[in-house]
Design a protein around this motif. Sequence first.
Motif, PDB file in Angstrom:
ATOM      1  N   VAL A   1       0.837  -1.207   0.000  1.00  0.00           N
ATOM      2  CA  VAL A   1       0.000   0.000   0.000  1.00  0.00           C
ATOM      3  C   VAL A   1       0.866   1.250   0.000  1.00  0.00           C
ATOM      4  O   VAL A   1       0.564   2.238  -0.688  1.00  0.00           O
ATOM      5  CB  VAL A   1      -0.950  -0.011   1.216  1.00  0.00           C
ATOM      6  N   GLU A   2       1.979   1.221   0.724  1.00  0.00           N
ATOM      7  CA  GLU A   2       2.867   2.375   0.767  1.00  0.00           C
ATOM      8  C   GLU A   2       3.495   2.639  -0.588  1.00  0.00           C
ATOM      9  O   GLU A   2       3.763   3.780  -0.963  1.00  0.00           O
ATOM     10  CB  GLU A   2       3.947   2.162   1.827  1.00  0.00           C
ATOM     11  N   SER A   3       3.738   1.592  -1.374  1.00  0.00           N
ATOM     12  CA  SER A   3       4.304   1.782  -2.712  1.00  0.00           C
ATOM     13  C   SER A   3       3.335   2.501  -3.637  1.00  0.00           C
ATOM     14  O   SER A   3       3.747   3.096  -4.634  1.00  0.00           O
ATOM     15  CB  SER A   3       4.679   0.419  -3.317  1.00  0.00           C
ATOM     16  N   LEU A   4       2.040   2.460  -3.309  1.00  0.00           N
ATOM     17  CA  LEU A   4       1.025   3.113  -4.136  1.00  0.00           C
ATOM     18  C   LEU A   4       0.788   4.558  -3.721  1.00  0.00           C
ATOM     19  O   LEU A   4       0.686   5.452  -4.576  1.00  0.00           O
ATOM     20  CB  LEU A   4      -0.294   2.337  -4.057  1.00  0.00           C
ATOM     21  N   ILE A   5       0.691   4.820  -2.428  1.00  0.00           N
ATOM     22  CA  ILE A   5       0.296   6.155  -1.974  1.00  0.00           C
ATOM     23  C   ILE A   5       1.243   6.747  -0.948  1.00  0.00           C
ATOM     24  O   ILE A   5       0.960   7.809  -0.387  1.00  0.00           O
ATOM     25  CB  ILE A   5      -1.128   6.110  -1.380  1.00  0.00           C
ATOM     26  N   GLY A   6       2.374   6.105  -0.718  1.00  0.00           N
ATOM     27  CA  GLY A   6       3.257   6.527   0.365  1.00  0.00           C
ATOM     28  C   GLY A   6       3.848   7.904   0.209  1.00  0.00           C
ATOM     29  O   GLY A   6       4.136   8.577   1.195  1.00  0.00           O
ATOM     30  N   ASN A   7       4.083   8.374  -1.017  1.00  0.00           N
ATOM     31  CA  ASN A   7       4.759   9.652  -1.219  1.00  0.00           C
ATOM     32  C   ASN A   7       3.816  10.843  -1.291  1.00  0.00           C
ATOM     33  O   ASN A   7       4.267  11.974  -1.350  1.00  0.00           O
ATOM     34  CB  ASN A   7       5.605   9.603  -2.508  1.00  0.00           C
ATOM     35  N   THR A   8       2.509  10.622  -1.359  1.00  0.00           N
ATOM     36  CA  THR A   8       1.581  11.735  -1.379  1.00  0.00           C
ATOM     37  C   THR A   8       1.483  12.342   0.016  1.00  0.00           C
ATOM     38  O   THR A   8       1.767  11.679   1.016  1.00  0.00           O
ATOM     39  CB  THR A   8       0.184  11.262  -1.824  1.00  0.00           C
ATOM     40  N   ARG A   9       1.087  13.606   0.074  1.00  0.00           N
ATOM     41  CA  ARG A   9       0.956  14.253   1.379  1.00  0.00           C
ATOM     42  C   ARG A   9      -0.199  13.594   2.126  1.00  0.00           C
ATOM     43  O   ARG A   9      -1.337  13.591   1.654  1.00  0.00           O
ATOM     44  CB  ARG A   9       0.679  15.743   1.198  1.00  0.00           C
TER      45      ARG A   9
END
Length: 427
Positions: free
Chosen positions: A81-89
Amino acid sequence: MLLVMILLLVGLMALSVPVAVAIGLAGLVGVAAFSNLPLIVLPQQAFIALDKFPLAAVPFFILAGNLMAAGGISRRLVDLVESLIGNTRGGLPATCIVVCMIFAAVSGSSVATTYAIGAILIPAMVAQRYPAGFASSLQATAAELGVIIPPSIPMILYGVAASAPVGDMFVAGIGPGFLIAAALIVFVLVWSRFCFKPGDMPPKQKPPFLMSLKRSVFALFMPVLILGGIYGGVFTPTEASIVAVFYALVVSMFVYREMRFITMVDVLKRSALSAAIIMFIISMAGLFSFILTRAGIPTAISQWIVENFNSAFMFLLVVNVLLFVIGMFVETSASIVVIAPILAPVAAQFGIDPVHFGLIMITNLALGMITPPFGVNLFAAAAVGNVSLHRMIPYLVPMVGVILLCLALITYFPMISLGSLYLFGIR
């Protein structure tokens, strides 16, 4: 009699007597002082309360959740899940919610979800300079999905207590679970954008998606296997709990190879202890419920409600207020076993579907897991995050507000719960 039993129950819990013991002592006083029943009724009714086949699923789902945590399954779900949305605020808090939803689809326990996912994501959020109180509050709140997303231990208990089909309860939990998860994600994204000041925090390198997907294939297949088997009619919810244990054990020991036999001993001990606590509560609550029923209390309450509230709208409003207060002081499983047999027949008189009413009860009482003074998720998240409760409360209040808004929608829009039953052709 009722007043004495309730005062004794509340007084014992105020003295920090364990919930199951407090319920059992109140039941003992009810039998010994206010009825002509022999004391042999005590063990008989305690056994009868447990002598129900669906309850066999409870210890197995607890064990499956602990195996997932110890065997690396939960960590791989976090990485995916972090690989999908981890870098968004706000991506990491959103990751916490999504992973809790996936983990809940197998474990069925909010406390297990708090420990398993919180041990990974609370330190990760703190490392990204999110306040420790926020991280712990979010983990406690998101873990509530463990009792709403199917399969769910409280759903099994409600099905047994209110004679509602457990399979239908599981399917009906999909809509409310996704609604609450979506509402929490929107909340954390808005909060992260407008209330969280990260300063000069360096961007976190998220794991590659394809690598994370490859590593988590077996973890992702677990909820597909369990839920697909239940909804496809391959096995019952009780049988599904055993399949979940077997699958988690095989994947943890022979695929991911992160669990050894010595670890397995510790997992079995913790699972047995958790299951024993829940079963003890159920047995004592069954005794308490028997005494109330014999005294005619459920009938009296039903008549009072019917006479004083002439619409389903007002009935549901009063019940929600009542359940919210009860959930703050009484453990969820005990509340369901004691209250469901009383309120479910009254709800039926107002034309409220028993499955829909069950989702209202479970969603409401689940709030008790994140509200003081007996919020088990709060204490678990505080322990994992090493943060005091008073630092969590300011962040917890708006999250409880989000859940209450979702509860209102679930209460007065039955298709949020029942729509899944029609979608899957069950009705």
